[in-house]
Design a protein around this motif. Structure first.
Motif, short mmCIF file in Angstrom:
data_model
loop_
_atom_site.label_atom_id
_atom_site.label_comp_id
_atom_site.label_asym_id
_atom_site.label_seq_id
_atom_site.Cartn_x
_atom_site.Cartn_y
_atom_site.Cartn_z
N GLN A 81 13.96 49.38 13.88
CA GLN A 81 14.67 50.06 12.81
C GLN A 81 14.40 51.56 12.88
O GLN A 81 15.27 52.39 12.65
N ILE A 82 13.17 51.89 13.22
CA ILE A 82 12.82 53.30 13.35
C ILE A 82 13.60 53.94 14.50
O ILE A 82 14.09 55.06 14.39
N SER A 213 21.55 44.66 17.76
CA SER A 213 20.37 44.02 18.36
C SER A 213 19.26 43.92 17.33
O SER A 213 18.57 42.90 17.25
N VAL A 214 19.09 44.98 16.58
CA VAL A 214 18.04 44.96 15.56
C VAL A 214 18.31 43.86 14.56
O VAL A 214 17.42 43.09 14.18
N ALA A 215 19.58 43.74 14.14
CA ALA A 215 19.93 42.71 13.16
C ALA A 215 19.64 41.33 13.73
O ALA A 215 19.04 40.47 13.07
N PHE A 216 20.02 41.14 14.98
CA PHE A 216 19.83 39.84 15.62
C PHE A 216 18.34 39.52 15.76
O PHE A 216 17.88 38.45 15.39
N ILE A 217 17.61 40.51 16.29
CA ILE A 217 16.17 40.30 16.48
C ILE A 217 15.48 40.07 15.14
O ILE A 217 14.60 39.22 15.01
N SER A 218 15.91 40.83 14.13
CA SER A 218 15.31 40.66 12.80
C SER A 218 15.53 39.24 12.29
O SER A 218 14.61 38.60 11.78
N LEU A 219 16.77 38.77 12.45
CA LEU A 219 17.10 37.43 11.98
C LEU A 219 16.23 36.39 12.69
O LEU A 219 15.65 35.51 12.08
N PHE A 220 16.16 36.56 13.98
CA PHE A 220 15.40 35.67 14.84
C PHE A 220 13.93 35.64 14.42
O PHE A 220 13.34 34.59 14.25
#
Ligand code: ADP
Ligand code: MG
Lengths: 340, 220
Positions: A81-82, A213-220
């Motif tokens: 996110q940063i 990607s961040v959203a996906f990785i976060s969800l994961f």
């Protein structure tokens, strides 16, 4: 209850007269028991929290590992996110990066050009309009170009007045910029309207990919945290099976049995979130030196952007929620299986 | 008051542990439930505590029809019972005092009152001087008495005991039964399952006898 129904043959030592007042006293005590409902609820929560802390401290290594796993899983999306945040910052004040250059027709006078500037500046999709007169353009050209003297031989200034239009930029829509350009090109005073979109589109695409990607990785990883907590709490509830059974047999509700586990989950999540926050803060601190140095070398006053208090809060609350969710799922399932 | 009306209990798998059992135990009454191993004594007690549900018939405990009891109200129902098991299910990660206090903590009893009641209960079973010990340090008879202290601490309306003397020698067994009699004298309805006929004979209380799931004797 009819005492007369007692069997006559019962040579019972119980002297009823003595039993009477005692029984009445019992009832009085029972009436006193629920005194202060609010107090008893607060007591329950305090007990549950203490019991949860006790459970975590009793297995320090397992607790530490769980907290670390949660922290790593939470810090990764936070770190990414940063990166996204800094990509936004680097792309900077996009409103002044995207510009449409309007080359006005030769016949347009300076007065008319300034009038057009004002009209355009009032439009909502436009942030600002800058006017560059043909004289200014010529001088700038001279100072920047080796061909400056060559221009003098022309005798007449061949350059038109130029309006630099700074449109409002919506990240997800470069099409509207193109529409605006076409709109401006159709103006009678405008000879040519130029919009350089390629770099902007590229940048937007990169940021978009990054964000997704961040959203996906976060969800994961969110899912991973729930699983880690659920698994830990499941093991814990198996270790406390006897206690759970005893509690239920002496009249504990599911909510009562569940509570210490929920607090354990909350504590895991909170500690994990806190550790993640610490890790990310340290990482940004560690990186900010070199990054700022690099920026200085490029004569930029850019500064590495870290987590602000809102990001920190989000991290902690996320940790709490995931801890709660994971433990709720695990212990509810366990209680259903126990069937007591 | 405990009332059974044509109660049957068939376990999953088809075994019929109770067949058409009807009886009534008045408030404040104390009775023994006897019968050979496998006769259905534990099953009968479990039905009262709602650890098991009857397949047929109805069970009343102090005017409440257990069949009509909402699952939400089961904890409240159990809090009015004092249950004692053959193996006193003690928690060995806490003291004698804390073991006794469990039902009060669940009921949300204030600390001062908890202390008072726990000491009163431990005093009744003669364990007051051991409140700080871990139950591991107690003898079999003391552990059984601790189980009783936990069952009576919240002042139940009904005491159910399943082979409370199963692991004890005759002298200790007699002491435990005498303890139940004393408790019963304050008006608590008491039902004690035991297959130790020699012991029961010494007591004048009512005796319900089960054989292969049927109530075959009711003797006062
Ligand atoms: N959970 C169970 N599932 C199946 N059968 C059971 C279960 N519990 C008890 N039984 C059977 O029910 C009968 C009565 O058991 P129980 O009530 O424990 O008898 P008692 O306590 O008199 O020894 C026995 O034949 C036993 O095998
Ligand atoms: Mg049995």
């Amino acid at each position: 209850m009819s005492r007369r129904r007692r069997r006559p043959g019962a040579t019972f030592v119980s002297p009823r007269p003595r039993a009477e007042p005692a029984a009445r006293k019992d009832r009085r005590n029972r009436r006193q028991a629920p005194r202060g409902r609010g107090g008893s609820i607060a007591r329950h929560h305090w007990q549950a929290l203490r019991s949860a802390m006790h459970r975590l401290v009793k297995t320090p290594l397992a607790t530490l590992m769980t907290v670390m796993v949660i922290a790593v899983a939470l810090s990764l999306p936070a770190a990414l996110q940063i990166v996204v945040k800094n990509a936004h910052a680097v792309s900077g004040n996009l409103e002044h990066k995207a510009q449409i250059s309007l080359f006005l027709r030769q016949r347009v006078t300076e007065g008319q050009a300034r009038e057009l500037q004002q009209q355009l500046a009032e439009r909502s999709e436009i942030v600002a309009v800058e006017f560059i007169s043909r004289q200014q353009a010529l001088e700038e050209f001279r100072s920047l170009s080796e061909f400056g003297s060559a221009l003098d031989t022309l005798g007449e200034n061949p350059l038109p007045h130029v309006l630099l239009v700074y449109p409002r930029v919506d990240q997800h829509d470069t099409e509207q910029l193109e529409t605006l350009r076409a709109d401006l090109a159709a103006l009678p005073q405008v000879e040519l309207a130029q919009l350089d979109l390629a770099w902007l589109q590229r940048l937007f695409a990169i940021i978009e990919i990054l964000q997704r990607s961040v959203a996906f990785i976060s969800l994961f990883l969110t899912f991973a945290v729930i699983l880690v907590v659920a698994n830990t709490i499941r093991l814990m509830s198996q270790n406390y099976r006897e206690e759970i059974e005893v509690f239920k047999l002496v009249g504990a509700s599911d909510a009562y049995v569940r509570r210490p586990f929920l607090y354990s989950g909350l504590l895991y999540g909170f500690a994990g979130g806190l550790l993640a926050l610490l890790m990310v803060l340290l990482a940004t601190l560690w990186l900010s030196g070199p990054v700022n140095e690099l920026a200085r070398l490029y004569h930029s006053d850019y500064r590495l952007q870290g987590l602000d208090w809102r990001d920190g809060l989000t991290l902690l609350v996320t940790g709490l929620l995931l801890g709660f969710g994971g433990s709720w799922a695990a212990v509810s399932r366990y209680l259903r299986e126990l069937q007591l | 008051m405990i009332r059974f009306e044509h109660v049957r209990k068939r376990y999953p798998g088809g075994h019929e542990a109770l067949k058409n059992v009807s009886f009534r135990l008045d408030s404040g009454e104390m009775a023994f439930l006897t019968g050979h191993s496998g006769a259905g004594k534990s099953t009968l007690l479990k039905l009262i505590a709602l650890i098991e549900r009857p397949s047929h018939g109805s069970i009343w405990v102090n005017q409440r029809n257990l069949a009509r009891l909402h699952p939400r109200d089961i904890p409240g129902h159990r809090r009015r019972l004092g249950i004692i098991f053959q193996n006193p299910t003690l928690l060995f990660d806490r003291s004698v005092y804390e073991n006794t206090a469990v039902p009060l903590r669940i009921a949300g009893c204030p600390e001062a009152e908890t202390a008072r009641r726990v000491r009163a209960a431990l005093d009744q079973v003669g364990l007051l001087d051991k409140e700080r010990l871990n139950p591991v340090a107690l003898s079999g008879g003391e552990q059984q008495r601790l189980g009783i202290a936990r069952a009576i601490v919240a002042k139940p309306e009904v005491i159910l005991a399943d082979e409370p003397t199963g692991n004890l020698d005759p002298v200790l067994s007699r002491e435990i039964m005498q303890l139940f009699q004393r408790l019963n004298q304050v008006g608590v309805t008491t039902l004690i399952a035991s297959h130790d006929l020699d012991l029961i004979r010494e007591f004048p209380n009512r005796q319900l006898t089960l054989a292969r799931g049927e109530l075959v004797g009711d003797r006062s």
